[in-house]
Design an enzyme around this catalytic site. Structure first.
Site, PDB file in Angstrom:
ATOM      1  N   GLU A  92      -5.365  -8.248   0.062  1.00 15.54           N
ATOM      2  CA  GLU A  92      -6.256  -7.944   1.395  1.00 15.54           C
ATOM      3  C   GLU A  92      -7.849  -7.692   1.023  1.00 15.54           C
ATOM      4  OE1 GLU A  92      -4.990  -5.078   3.980  1.00 15.54           O
ATOM      5  OE2 GLU A  92      -2.673  -5.676   3.861  1.00 15.54           O
TER       6      GLU A  92
ATOM      7  N   GLU B 280       0.762  -1.251   0.087  1.00 17.52           N
ATOM      8  CA  GLU B 280       0.075  -0.074  -0.034  1.00 17.52           C
ATOM      9  C   GLU B 280       0.761   1.394   0.275  1.00 17.52           C
ATOM     10  OE1 GLU B 280      -3.322   0.090   2.820  1.00 17.52           O
ATOM     11  OE2 GLU B 280      -4.141  -1.596   1.934  1.00 17.52           O
TER      12      GLU B 280
HETATM   13  C1  FCB Z   1      -4.745  -2.075   5.199  1.00 16.07           C
HETATM   14  C2  FCB Z   1      -3.477  -2.344   5.656  1.00 16.07           C
HETATM   15  C3  FCB Z   1      -3.404  -3.407   6.816  1.00 16.07           C
HETATM   16  C4  FCB Z   1      -4.758  -3.379   7.801  1.00 16.07           C
HETATM   17  C5  FCB Z   1      -5.921  -3.209   6.872  1.00 16.07           C
HETATM   18  C6  FCB Z   1      -7.351  -3.245   7.629  1.00 16.07           C
HETATM   19  O1  FCB Z   1      -4.631  -0.773   4.667  1.00 16.07           O
HETATM   20  O2  FCB Z   1      -2.771  -2.840   4.724  1.00 16.07           O
HETATM   21  O3  FCB Z   1      -2.389  -3.338   7.574  1.00 16.07           O
HETATM   22  O4  FCB Z   1      -4.516  -2.225   8.584  1.00 16.07           O
HETATM   23  O5  FCB Z   1      -5.890  -1.992   6.024  1.00 16.07           O
END
Ligand code: FCB
Length: 503
Positions: free
Chosen positions: A409, A209
């Site tokens: 994610e 990210e």
């Molecule tokens: C993302 C992050 C991760 C976590 C999620 C909820 O932005 O990569 O570490 O905090 O959000």
């Protein structure tokens, strides 16, 4: 369930108990009941994912490991930030977190119980190079060797991420991401890890990210939530000018490109790598060919400083024009490094960044502001829009012809509470998951090459500035006792994995 139930019965709030249902049954019992029903899409066809689709869970080092002073680990910018008064909700810090450093074997067992075959975790740079550069710390490396071995023994493929925001504090003290040297230091560390682990790790993610640690860490973002302005900030918590921020962005993508080259130079042949980015995604508000095109234009521009330059090898004209005098300083050679070919693209998908419709005026789209009543999940930033799970990978394929995409994610925080019977019924997480998987299924059914899905997160953990308040786990963690309890959402996920389908 009785066929005689009316909407009014629910509206009266009679609750499950009135109908003879308990508020929770043991996991195993539930899995059995749901096993009887076949997954169906709206057309009545089983919503099954492609054969070999990989299911996994994700975590990151700082959020779960604890043991921040053990075995020679150096401090990271998140240690400093978390110990700065007023920065973290409830004054929490991650000194112990989930104590995963000591309990990793139990946590691997939790993954086995879920039936996941893949695990995305991150390596803490300051465990390996306590000062960011220089002498590696063998004890730090040893921890990840042991973790990887435990995963492989359990039949789980390790997918390490090399940078999940925990920059060694020693490098921050020398300018952090504002210094080009940090990109070089990252590549050295990445190359070292590739050499040390590629005998047992086949795929690495480089950086997690970009926007979150660059923009949120070096400027902070403000957003409207429920009609109120909310500020979100990450470590190191500085506020840079546009020109300086653009340069930090450039160093971050340069670090990615240099690390790809370092991995190629040091890893065993066949080792694969790519970024894990939170693609800012524009979603067409109404699905028409014009709006679909408009959304692609918007997505490409919104990611100009990150995935777009990584995959196209140039900053877009609009990006450079908007930056004006504050544009990043770079060479042609930098662009070549940044766009070093990758094997796959990982995307973290939580929400649409914006809804758009086509516009005849440049740049070709009109952003639709989120209505004040737009539903959200527990985290203030987390507006709900499950269709993003279809559009994000589809746009990646369409814009950049990517052959391998991972959802690195996706998940949500919920107001989970352990009942007196010792269970956690997270109906909203199940709703969230089912809807996102359904849209992901649409993408794979249409041939978008999504190879796998990692749920964020295996277990509740240190959610950055929200501390331990926002629980993202499939597994509930009592942070006083470190007891882990799978939530109902875990049973849902296990069922989806077992069927390789939306359930
Ligand atoms: C993302 C992050 C991760 C976590 C999620 C909820 O932005 O990569 O570490 O905090 O959000």
């Amino acid at each position: 369930m009785s066929a005689n139930l009316t909407k009014r019965d629910f509206a009266k709030g009679a609750g499950a108990a009135a109908f003879g249902m308990t508020t929770g049954a043991p996991l195993a019992g539930r899995a059995q009941t749901s096993a009887e029903s076949q997954p169906k899409s709206v057309q009545g066809v089983a919503a099954t994912f492609p054969e070999g689709f990989s299911w996994g869970v994700a975590t990151s080092a700082f959020q779960i490991e604890g043991a921040v002073k053990e075995d020679g680990r150096g401090a990271s910018i998140w240690d400093t930030y978390a110990h700065t008064p007023g920065k973290i909700r409830n004054g929490d810090n991650a000194d112990v977190a989930n104590d995963h450093y000591h309990r990793y074997r139990d946590d691997v067992r939790l993954m086995q119980d879920l039936g996941v075959k893949n695990y995305r975790f991150s390596i803490a740079w300051p465990r390996i190079f306590p000062n960011g550069i220089g002498q590696p710390n063998p004890k730090g490396l040893d921890f990840y060797r042991r973790l990887v071995d435990a995963l492989l023994e359990a039949g789980i493929e390790p997918f390490p991420t090399l940078y999940h925001w925990d920059l060694p504090q020693a490098l921050q003290d020398k300018g952090g991401w504002q210094s080009r040297d940090t990109a070089k230091a990252f590549a050295d560390y990445a190359g070292y890890m590739a050499r040390q682990l590629s005998d047992r790790v086949k795929r690495f993610f480089t950086i997690n990210e970009f926007f979150s640690f660059v923009d949120i860490g070096h400027r902070g973002v403000e957003m409207m939530v429920d009609g109120k302005k909310v500020r979100i900030e990450h470590a190191p918590g500085v506020r840079l000018s546009n020109a300086k921020l653009n340069q930090v962005r450039h160093h971050a993508v340069l670090a990615h490109g240099l690390s790809v080259q370092a991995i190629r130079a040091n890893a065993k042949a066949g080792t694969k790598c790519g970024p894990a980015d939170n693609l800012s995604t524009a979603v067409p508000a109404i699905e028409t060919p014009e709006n679909i095109k408009a959304a692609e234009i918007a997505t490409r521009e919104m990611n100009a400083g990150y995935l777009t330059v990584i995959l196209e090898g140039k900053y877009t004209d609009a990006y450079l024009a908007a930056a004006g005098k504050g544009a990043p300083k770079f060479t042609e050679d930098d662009l070549k490094i940044i766009s070093s070919p990758v094997d796959f693209i990982g995307i973290n998908i939580y929400r649409p960044s914006v809804y758009v419709v086509a516009s005849e005026r440049a740049p070709g789209f009109r952003p639709i502001p989120f209505n004040k009543s737009h539903p959200r999940m527990l985290s203030l930033w987390h507006l709900l829009g499950p269709e993003v799970m279809y559009w994000a990978p589809r746009q990646i394929q369409s814009l950049w012809k990517t052959k391998e995409i991972y959802i690195t994610e996706n998940g949500c925080a919920a107001s989970d509470e352990l009942s007196t019977e010792g269970i956690v019924d997270d109906s909203d997480r199940i709703m969230f998951l089912r809807n996102h998987l359904a849209h992901l299924h649409r993408a794979t059914a249409e041939g978008v090459p999504v190879k796998g899905y990692f749920h964020w997160s295996l277990m509740d953990n240190f959610e950055w500035s929200d501390g331990f308040a926002n629980r993202f786990g499939l597994v509930y963690v009592d942070f006083k006792t470190q007891k882990r309890t799978p939530k109902l959402g875990a049973a849902y996920f296990r069922e989806a994995i077992a069927k390789n389908a939306v359930v």
